[in-house]
Scaffold this motif. Structure first.
Motif, PDB file in Angstrom:
ATOM      1  N   LEU A 125       2.910 -56.038  34.155  1.00 42.87           N
ATOM      2  CA  LEU A 125       2.993 -55.604  35.553  1.00 42.87           C
ATOM      3  C   LEU A 125       4.143 -56.302  36.285  1.00 42.87           C
ATOM      4  N   LYS A 126       4.507 -57.498  35.842  1.00 38.19           N
ATOM      5  CA  LYS A 126       5.690 -58.165  36.398  1.00 38.19           C
ATOM      6  C   LYS A 126       6.944 -57.328  36.127  1.00 38.19           C
ATOM      7  N   HIS A 127       7.049 -56.785  34.917  1.00 39.08           N
ATOM      8  CA  HIS A 127       8.215 -55.965  34.591  1.00 39.08           C
ATOM      9  C   HIS A 127       8.134 -54.588  35.236  1.00 39.08           C
ATOM     10  N   VAL A 128       6.922 -54.092  35.439  1.00 40.98           N
ATOM     11  CA  VAL A 128       6.767 -52.856  36.223  1.00 40.98           C
ATOM     12  C   VAL A 128       7.311 -53.078  37.621  1.00 40.98           C
ATOM     13  N   ASP A 129       6.906 -54.164  38.237  1.00 43.39           N
ATOM     14  CA  ASP A 129       7.310 -54.455  39.608  1.00 43.39           C
ATOM     15  C   ASP A 129       8.821 -54.642  39.714  1.00 43.39           C
ATOM     16  N   ALA A 130       9.433 -55.148  38.635  1.00 41.49           N
ATOM     17  CA  ALA A 130      10.879 -55.357  38.627  1.00 41.49           C
ATOM     18  C   ALA A 130      11.660 -54.083  38.311  1.00 41.49           C
ATOM     19  N   GLY A 131      10.956 -52.974  38.087  1.00 37.47           N
ATOM     20  CA  GLY A 131      11.646 -51.718  37.802  1.00 37.47           C
ATOM     21  C   GLY A 131      12.162 -51.608  36.390  1.00 37.47           C
ATOM     22  N   ARG A 132      11.440 -52.186  35.440  1.00 42.16           N
ATOM     23  CA  ARG A 132      11.865 -52.196  34.045  1.00 42.16           C
ATOM     24  C   ARG A 132      11.095 -51.204  33.195  1.00 42.16           C
ATOM     25  N   ILE A 133       9.864 -50.825  33.611  1.00 39.11           N
ATOM     26  CA  ILE A 133       8.972 -49.989  32.815  1.00 39.11           C
ATOM     27  C   ILE A 133       8.553 -48.785  33.654  1.00 39.11           C
ATOM     28  N   PHE A 134       8.731 -47.577  33.071  1.00 37.40           N
ATOM     29  CA  PHE A 134       8.343 -46.338  33.736  1.00 37.40           C
ATOM     30  C   PHE A 134       7.557 -45.471  32.763  1.00 37.40           C
ATOM     31  N   VAL A 135       6.675 -44.646  33.309  1.00 36.62           N
ATOM     32  CA  VAL A 135       5.775 -43.826  32.506  1.00 36.62           C
ATOM     33  C   VAL A 135       5.784 -42.405  33.060  1.00 36.62           C
ATOM     34  N   GLY A 136       6.121 -41.437  32.227  1.00 38.18           N
ATOM     35  CA  GLY A 136       6.128 -40.044  32.656  1.00 38.18           C
ATOM     36  C   GLY A 136       4.719 -39.483  32.739  1.00 38.18           C
ATOM     37  N   GLY A 177      -0.499 -50.116  40.138  1.00 43.22           N
ATOM     38  CA  GLY A 177       0.314 -49.752  41.284  1.00 43.22           C
ATOM     39  C   GLY A 177       1.004 -48.429  41.035  1.00 43.22           C
ATOM     40  N   ASN A 178       1.747 -47.940  42.020  1.00 41.80           N
ATOM     41  CA  ASN A 178       2.378 -46.620  41.875  1.00 41.80           C
ATOM     42  C   ASN A 178       3.810 -46.675  41.372  1.00 41.80           C
ATOM     43  N   LYS A 179       4.337 -47.875  41.076  1.00 36.44           N
ATOM     44  CA  LYS A 179       5.752 -47.987  40.734  1.00 36.44           C
ATOM     45  C   LYS A 179       6.149 -47.417  39.376  1.00 36.44           C
ATOM     46  N   PRO A 180       5.300 -47.439  38.349  1.00 35.87           N
ATOM     47  CA  PRO A 180       5.808 -46.985  37.047  1.00 35.87           C
ATOM     48  C   PRO A 180       5.794 -45.475  36.837  1.00 35.87           C
ATOM     49  N   PHE A 181       5.022 -44.717  37.568  1.00 38.43           N
ATOM     50  CA  PHE A 181       4.707 -43.340  37.189  1.00 38.43           C
ATOM     51  C   PHE A 181       5.664 -42.344  37.843  1.00 38.43           C
ATOM     52  N   LEU A 182       6.212 -41.446  37.023  1.00 35.71           N
ATOM     53  CA  LEU A 182       7.154 -40.452  37.549  1.00 35.71           C
ATOM     54  C   LEU A 182       6.805 -39.057  37.044  1.00 35.71           C
ATOM     55  N   TYR A 183       6.940 -38.097  37.940  1.00 30.51           N
ATOM     56  CA  TYR A 183       6.591 -36.703  37.634  1.00 30.51           C
ATOM     57  C   TYR A 183       7.546 -36.135  36.590  1.00 30.51           C
ATOM     58  N   SER A 184       6.974 -35.428  35.624  1.00 26.49           N
ATOM     59  CA  SER A 184       7.748 -34.780  34.563  1.00 26.49           C
ATOM     60  C   SER A 184       7.287 -33.335  34.445  1.00 26.49           C
ATOM     61  N   SER A 185       8.222 -32.403  34.568  1.00 32.70           N
ATOM     62  CA  SER A 185       7.840 -30.987  34.492  1.00 32.70           C
ATOM     63  C   SER A 185       7.616 -30.529  33.057  1.00 32.70           C
ATOM     64  N   ASP A 186       8.418 -31.048  32.117  1.00 32.51           N
ATOM     65  CA  ASP A 186       8.431 -30.598  30.722  1.00 32.51           C
ATOM     66  C   ASP A 186       8.940 -29.167  30.586  1.00 32.51           C
ATOM     67  N   PHE A 187       9.437 -28.573  31.654  1.00 32.53           N
ATOM     68  CA  PHE A 187       9.984 -27.212  31.587  1.00 32.53           C
ATOM     69  C   PHE A 187      11.195 -27.204  30.665  1.00 32.53           C
ATOM     70  N   PRO A 188      11.366 -26.149  29.855  1.00 32.44           N
ATOM     71  CA  PRO A 188      10.537 -24.950  29.708  1.00 32.44           C
ATOM     72  C   PRO A 188       9.638 -24.992  28.471  1.00 32.44           C
ATOM     73  N   HIS A 189       9.090 -26.133  28.152  1.00 29.94           N
ATOM     74  CA  HIS A 189       8.254 -26.241  26.961  1.00 29.94           C
ATOM     75  C   HIS A 189       6.886 -25.610  27.216  1.00 29.94           C
ATOM     76  N   GLU A 190       5.838 -26.408  27.307  1.00 22.89           N
ATOM     77  CA  GLU A 190       4.501 -25.808  27.408  1.00 22.89           C
ATOM     78  C   GLU A 190       4.174 -25.250  28.787  1.00 22.89           C
ATOM     79  N   VAL A 191       5.153 -25.207  29.690  1.00 17.84           N
ATOM     80  CA  VAL A 191       4.896 -24.779  31.065  1.00 17.84           C
ATOM     81  C   VAL A 191       5.801 -23.623  31.446  1.00 17.84           C
ATOM     82  N   ASN A 192       5.411 -22.921  32.496  1.00 14.86           N
ATOM     83  CA  ASN A 192       6.257 -21.910  33.121  1.00 14.86           C
ATOM     84  C   ASN A 192       6.329 -22.216  34.614  1.00 14.86           C
ATOM     85  N   HIS A 193       6.928 -21.334  35.391  1.00 13.50           N
ATOM     86  CA  HIS A 193       7.049 -21.592  36.827  1.00 13.50           C
ATOM     87  C   HIS A 193       5.689 -21.810  37.470  1.00 13.50           C
ATOM     88  N   ALA A 194       4.733 -20.949  37.138  1.00 18.56           N
ATOM     89  CA  ALA A 194       3.425 -20.995  37.795  1.00 18.56           C
ATOM     90  C   ALA A 194       2.684 -22.285  37.468  1.00 18.56           C
TER      91      ALA A 194
END
Length: 362
Positions: free
Chosen positions: A283-294, A310-327
């Motif tokens: 979590l120290k490295h998360v807070d320092a901006g070293r570790i992120f999770v999609g 905390g909310n710092k590591p997690f980032l939105y990933s669409s994965d488009f156009p693999h298993e997803v579509n616009h909807a």
């Protein structure tokens, strides 16, 4: 305090669909076989992808190009995307080291010409040939300094031609260069050989387990071999495996490290400070901006993971156009926006702020 109205969306993990002929044309002439325009220059993912018949949402795995991507961004309401490969996820399976070197360069040149040079709404991570770490260092330097990519993709566990975890010392020169450049390294699965899943059927559990298994192995290798401390300016993202594996690692690493204290006379492994736990360390490295999770929008464990880390590591990933579509992409974003167990600040961090930090987006 942020509000829902000012929460733009930055996609931290989209995918290009490679134009094989255009990539072949950027390869040295000696590599172009007689039917080169008809074949993929990359190898197959694994036998698990290619010998199953299953159905995906209508419009998923569409052969979109730059125009199709812009249409997606406009329709779904995404400001910009960071692009990863599709066929290029298999680079670690390329047997010829010379081929891997030339293919990385050709792919990166194509990605720059067709996407990142075309629109500021496209950013990218490139391919580097981990088969030859010195060449990987040179290509990482080129794509960051000359092509202005955000960094490079590292293939996850399951890539048969490579060392089986990314904490191995053979890869440290790459991390040293990433440390100098201050760039992002995105670890991405997609190859699921040799994980105990080789005779699994149907395919759904292979996909469900292959991605988090690979991320757990590589996260362990990087954490317990001290990579985060040795290279404090490099940033690592662990993508397309959700949030639950990360929570599981924190719990399991904490218990195992306290009950199996490693004899380490040469200081080669993880070094904790007095009274510091493995969870504290991560979590120290998360807070320092070293570790992120999609993450995606419909994950049951995401609110609990945010409470834990905390909310710092997690980032939105669409994965488009693999298993997803616009909807389905719209639905996942809406689920994130409406999740009552996440605060507005959590949602802003996940939907755009963390991707900006990881990839150093303006």
């Amino acid at each position: 305090m942020s509000t829902l109205q000012d929460q733009t969306v930055v996609d931290g993990d989209g995918h290009v669909v490679e134009d094989h002929e255009a990539i072949w044309q950027r390869m040295p002439e000696d590599y172009r076989v007689s039917n080169w325009s008809m074949r993929s220059p990359f190898g197959p993912n694994d036998h698990l992808h290619s010998t199953n018949r299953h159905f995906v949402p209508e419009g998923a795995f569409a052969k979109v190009g730059p125009e199709g991507w812009i249409e997606f961004l406009e329709d779904v309401g995404v400001e910009r995307t960071v692009l990863y490969p599709s066929n290029g996820l298999t680079l670690g399976r390329v047997v010829s080291r010379d081929w891997a070197i030339e293919l990385s360069r050709a792919y990166n040149d194509w990605l720059h010409d067709e996407y990142t040079a075309r629109s500021p709404r496209f950013q990218a991570v490139g391919l580097i040939p981990l088969h030859e770490p010195d060449e990987a260092v040179a290509e990482l330097r080129r794509i960051v300094e000359e092509l202005h990519f955000a960094g490079a993709m590292l293939p996850g566990t399951g890539a048969a031609q490579l060392q089986n975890h990314l904490g191995d010392e053979r890869y440290w020169p790459i991390y040293e260069e990433a440390d100098r450049l201050g760039c992002a390294l995105g670890i991405h699965g997609g190859v699921h050989d040799n994980m105990g899943l080789d005779d699994m059927s149907p395919y759904a559990p292979v996909n469900a387990l292959g991605h988090p298994f690979g991320q757990m192995v590589n996260f362990a290798g990087i954490v317990f071999n001290g990579v985060l401390d040795r290279y404090p300016n490099a940033r690592f993202g662990f993508l397309e495996a959700g949030a639950a594996w990360f929570v599981n690692c924190l719990e399991r690493f904490e218990r195992s490290w306290s009950s199996h204290v490693q004899y380490d006379p040469n200081g080669r492994f993880l070094q904790l400070k007095d009274n510091e736990s493995v969870t504290d360390y991560v979590l120290k490295h998360v807070d320092a901006g070293r570790i992120f999770v999609g993450v995606e929008g419909d994950e049951l464990t995401l609110p609990f993971a945010v409470r834990l880390a905390g909310n710092k590591p997690f980032l939105y990933s669409s994965d488009f156009p693999h298993e997803v579509n616009h909807a389905t992409a719209k639905e996942e974003i809406q689920e994130l926006r409406e999740n009552p167990r996440l605060t507005d600040d959590d949602k802003a961090a996940i939907l755009h702020a963390n991707a900006r930090r990881f990839y150093q987006l303006a």
